[in-house]
Design a protein around this motif. Structure first.
Motif, PDB file in Angstrom:
ATOM      1  N   THR A 165       3.166   3.248  -6.638  1.00 32.16           N
ATOM      2  CA  THR A 165       1.999   4.065  -6.271  1.00 32.16           C
ATOM      3  C   THR A 165       1.171   4.423  -7.498  1.00 32.16           C
ATOM      4  OG1 THR A 165       3.289   4.940  -4.437  1.00 32.16           O
ATOM      5  CG2 THR A 165       1.313   6.149  -5.018  1.00 32.16           C
ATOM      6  N   SER A 200       6.467   8.186  -2.282  1.00 36.02           N
ATOM      7  CA  SER A 200       5.732   7.909  -1.035  1.00 36.02           C
ATOM      8  C   SER A 200       6.613   8.091   0.193  1.00 36.02           C
ATOM      9  CB  SER A 200       5.210   6.476  -1.040  1.00 36.02           C
ATOM     10  OG  SER A 200       4.559   6.205  -2.258  1.00 36.02           O
ATOM     11  N   ASP A 218       1.144  -0.471   0.089  1.00 38.75           N
ATOM     12  CA  ASP A 218       2.011   0.481  -0.632  1.00 38.75           C
ATOM     13  C   ASP A 218       2.932   1.131   0.403  1.00 38.75           C
ATOM     14  OD1 ASP A 218       2.937   1.763  -2.949  1.00 38.75           O
ATOM     15  OD2 ASP A 218       1.729   3.547  -2.542  1.00 38.75           O
ATOM     16  N   TYR A 219       4.200   1.260   0.072  1.00 38.92           N
ATOM     17  CA  TYR A 219       5.173   1.764   1.051  1.00 38.92           C
ATOM     18  C   TYR A 219       6.276   2.485   0.291  1.00 38.92           C
ATOM     19  CZ  TYR A 219       7.352  -2.258  -0.891  1.00 38.92           C
ATOM     20  OH  TYR A 219       7.845  -3.135  -1.822  1.00 38.92           O
TER      21      TYR A 219
HETATM   22 MG   LIG Z   1       5.211   5.331  -4.029  1.00 41.56          MG
END
Ligand SMILES: [Mg+2]
Ligand SMILES: Nc1nc2c(ncn2[C@@H]2O[C@H](COP(=O)(O)OP(=O)(O)OP(=O)(O)O)[C@@H](O)[C@H]2O)c(=O)[nH]1
Length: 359
Positions: free
Chosen positions: A21, A71, A97-98
C-alpha cells in the motif's frame, strides 16, 4: 465510437506488511509533480477522482511521517499512462491492492471468500506477476526468509492454479515473474538488482525452481527489481521523497509481458530466438507479425509494442535518443508510440540498469 486505450495489468503478490500500500501511494504521489513529468516525460493519472484523492492523501501522510494502516479491503485502481503534451492516454494500467493477510489465513466468511475469488481472477488475468519480498526481513533474516516466503507463495500459488484450472482459466495465467525487493533503502548501498539476483540464485535456488515450475517459466536466472517507497529507519520516515526503482516499474512489467509473448508463441513459430535476453527479444520482432492469431487475446496488444520496441538500440543508445523520439511522437499525436518511447528511455538509462535486472 472512440477506441478505449489498451490496458496492462500487473499482479503484486506480497505478504502482510511487505509494503504494497505504501508503494502504490508513493508511486502515484511522486508522479504528480511537474518535475516528474519533466524528467520522465509521462505520468499516471487515476481514472477516478476518488481513487486519486485517496492515494494523494496517503502520500501526504507519508510526507508527514505516517505510514498507511494495514489494509483490510481489496481495491482495484485504474490509471491512465499519460505522456506530456498529449490529451489521450497511451495505455491503462490496472493495479490491485489487497490485504496481504489473505495469504496467511482462511477467509473469515462467505463475503470475504467471494472477494478473494474475484481478486484472484483479476490477478490471473494480469500480464506480469511481481512477487514482493520484504526488504527489511531480507536484510535481517537473509536467505532463510527468502526461502520461506517463496515456498509459501508456491503453496498458495498451487492452490490458486488448481482453482483456476477448475474454472478453465488455466491457460492465461502469466508464466513469468519478477522478484521485487521492497524497502530497498535498507539494502547495503552497493547492492544492485544484478547482485541481489546472484545472491538469490546462490542461496535459494530450490525455492526459485519451485516457483519456475509453478508458472511453467523456463528462463534461466531470476528477474529482480529493487524498490523503495521512502527512506525510513526503524519504521520512522527519514525522507518521504527518496524513492528507489519507481521509474523502472512500468518498463519492467512491459519487458516481462513481452517475454510472455515469446513463451506463448506456438512451437516453432519463434525458432532460433533462444534465451530471453534483451537481444533475444529483439530477434522476436521480425517473427511476431502473425502471432496474434495464436495468442490469448490479452497478449495481442503486447505484440504491437514489441514491433515498435527495437531492444538492441535500447542497449546501445542512451536515454536521450528515446526522449527525442518521444517528443516527435507527441508532436504527431501518436499516443501509443509516445508511451513506448518514454518507457524505452527509462530502460536505456543507467539508473534503470542498477535497479532492474533481467537475465
Ligand atoms: Mg496494505
Ligand atoms: N524502510 C522502509 N520501510 C517501509 C517502506 N514501505 C513500507 N515500509 C514499512 O512497512 C510497513 C508495512 O507497509 P504497508 O505498505 O502497509 O504493507 P502492505 O503490504 O500494504 O501490508 P498489508 O496491507 O497488511 O498487506 C510500513 O508500516 C512501514 O513500517 C519503505 O519503502 N522503506
Amino acid at each position: 465510437m472512440k477506441k478505449e486505450p489498451q490496458e496492462i495489468r500487473f499482479a503484486v503478490f506480497g505478504a502482510k506488511g511487505s509494503g504494497k500500500t505504501t508503494m502504490l501511494a508513493a508511486y502515484y504521489g511522486s508522479q504528480q509533480t511537474d518535475s516528474f513529468m519533466e524528467e520522465y516525460g509521462y505520468r499516471l493519472s487515476a481514472d477516478s477522482a476518488e481513487d486519486g484523492n485517496t492515494l494523494l492523501s496517503r502520500y501526504y501522510q507519508l510526507e508527514e511521517g505516517v505510514f498507511p494502516a494495514s489494509s483490510s479491503d481489496v481495491h482495484e485502481y485504474s490509471f491512465s499512462f499519460v505522456v506530456g503534451g498529449l490529451k489521450e492516454p497511451s495505455f491503462k494500467l490496472k493495479w490491485l491492492d489487497y490485504p496481504g493477510g489473505w495469504w496467511e489465513r482462511e477467509p473469515s466468511d462467505a463475503g470475504e471468500k467471494a472477494e478473494r475469488d474475484a481478486a484472484i481472477r483479476s490477478l490471473l488475468a494480469s500480464h506480469a506477476v511481481i512477487l514482493l519480498l520484504d526488504g527489511e526481513r531480507y536484510v535481517k533474516e537473509g536467505q532463510a526468509y527468502v526461502k520461506k516466503a517463496l515456498d509459501q507463495f508456491r503453496n498458495e500459488g498451487e492452490k490458486i492454479k488448481r482453482a483456476s484450472l477448475e474454472e478453465d482459466q488455466g491457460d492465461s495465467w502469466p508464466r513469468n515473474w519478477i522478484i521485487a525487493i521492497s524497502k530497498a533503502d535498507l539494502l547495503p548501498a552497493a547492492a544492485t538488482a544484478e547482485s541481489v539476483s546472484i545472491e538469490l540464485l546462490k542461496g535459494s535456488l530450490d525455492s526459485i525452481n519451485g516457483i519456475d515450475r509453478l508458472f511453467g517459466d523456463d528462463s534461466y536466472g531470476v528477474r529482480v527489481l529493487l524498490l523503495s517507497s521512502v527512506k525510513a529507519r526503524k519504521s520512522k520516515i527519514v525522507d518521504a521523497h527518496c524513492h528507489i526503482g519507481f521509474p523502472m516499474l512500468a518498463p519492467a512489467v512491459l519487458l516481462s509481458s513481452l517475454e510472455e509473448v515469446r513463451n506463448r508463441a506456438p512451437e516453432g513459430k519463434l525458432a532460433g530466438v533462444g534465451g530471453m535476453t534483451l537481444t533475444g527479444l529483439r530477434k522476436m520482432v521480425g517473427l511476431v507479425d502473425r502471432l496474434d492469431d495464436f495468442l490469448p487475446e490479452k497478449y495481442q496488444f503486447i505484440t504491437i509494442i514489441l514491433q515498435a520496441i527495437e531492444l538492441d538500440t535500447i542497449l546501445k543508445t542512451g536515454a536521450e535518443v528515446f526522449r527525442k523520439r518521444q517528443e516527435k511522437a507527441v508532436r504527431r499525436k501518436q499516443f501509443q508510440l509516445a508511451g513506448i518511447e518514454a518507457l524505452k528511455a527509462q530502460m536505456a538509462s543507467e539508473e534503470g540498469r542498477k535497479v532492474y535486472f533481467q537475465p
